[in-house]
Design an enzyme around this catalytic site. Sequence first.
Site, PDB file in Angstrom:
ATOM      1  CG  HIS A  61     -25.350 -30.231  -5.663  1.00 50.41           C
ATOM      2  ND1 HIS A  61     -24.281 -30.964  -5.205  1.00 50.41           N
ATOM      3  CD2 HIS A  61     -24.930 -28.935  -5.679  1.00 50.41           C
ATOM      4  CE1 HIS A  61     -23.262 -30.148  -4.962  1.00 50.41           C
ATOM      5  NE2 HIS A  61     -23.631 -28.921  -5.233  1.00 50.41           N
ATOM      6  CG  HIS A 195     -21.146 -20.580  -7.717  1.00 47.56           C
ATOM      7  ND1 HIS A 195     -20.626 -20.781  -6.463  1.00 47.56           N
ATOM      8  CD2 HIS A 195     -21.892 -21.689  -7.977  1.00 47.56           C
ATOM      9  CE1 HIS A 195     -21.020 -21.954  -5.987  1.00 47.56           C
ATOM     10  NE2 HIS A 195     -21.811 -22.525  -6.880  1.00 47.56           N
TER      11      HIS A 195
END
Length: 302
Positions: A61, A195
Site C-alpha cells: 500500500h 470495501h
Amino acid sequence: MARITAGIASSHVPLLGVAADMGKDRNAYFTPIFEGYDWTREWIAKPEVKPDVIILVYNDHASAFDMKIIPTFAIGCGERYKPADEGWGPREVADVEGHPDLAWHIAQSLILDEFDMTIINEMDVDHGLTVPLTMMYDAPDAWPVKVIPLAVNVVTYPPPSGNRCWALGEAIARAVQSYGEDLNVQVWGTGGMSHQLQGPRAGLINAEWDNMFLDGMVGTTQKLRTIPHIEYLRETGSEGIEMVMWLIMRGALGHETRALHRHYHVPCSNTAIGHIVLEPVDGTVPPSSTLEGTNAAAQAAI
Ligand SMILES: [Fe+2]
C-alpha cells in the site's frame, strides 16, 4: 518434494494490527472479528498442519512501491523483511524471515513458465503481509514460519485479471511441486472483502456478493476466475479488487478444494472481513505448455 497442503484467505485490514498491538483485540468491538480466527490459530499450530513456508500473496500500500515503480507481480527472494513504517512508525512485530532458496526456485520456474515476475531482494512489508500473520500467530518474538512475499498490484489501474491470478496460482503449484526438499507449504491470499475507502460510495459493503465469492472458493467451480474488473468495482467498491489475490491461492490448490473453516463479519473498520481455510482435495493443476515445450530443458535443470 515440497507440497502445498492448505490455503488461507483473509482480509488484511490495518485496524486489526492496531487492535492487536494495543491489546484491544478482545474488547466488545473486536471480539467477533478475532474469534473468527481462533479455530485457525489452533489448527495451524498442530504438528501435522504447521507449515514450513507460506507463500503470502498480498498487496503493498505505497510502502515499498510507489508511482515510481508498479510491479504487477513481485516475488520476495530476500533473507529477511522488516515491518514498514506506514506513517506511525513500524509495527512492533517480528521481522519476517524469507526462504531464498525456494523463492528463487519459484521465480525461475514462473519466469520460464512465462510469468514475468519482478524479483525483489530488499523491501519492507506493510500491513498487507503482517496483519494476516498476526491474525494467525498473535505476537511471537519470532514468526514460526518462513514467508515468501508475493506482491500484486491492486492499487493502481490496471491490476491483473482474476483469470491471470488463478493461472499464476497454478504455475506456483507446478513450481512448488518441482522443488526437491520436503517442505510443507501453504499459500495465503489476502485483502478484501468488499470495501470502498473514498468518494460518495465510501463504506460500501456487499455481504451477498462477498458470500458468493466465499462459496466460489470451494469445490471444483472456476466461475470466480472470469469476474471482470468492472464487477468488482460495481459490486464490492473500489478496493474490493483486492480479492483477485485470493484467486492466486485458489489456483495453487488445484482442481478441487474443501473448506475447513469459514468466517464473515461486518463491520471491521469500514470493511467487511472474510476468512476461509481450504485444503486441496484433488491438487491437480494443468501442465504448462511452455514448460513442456521451449523451456523444458531449462526447467529440468532447476
Ligand atoms: Fe489492502
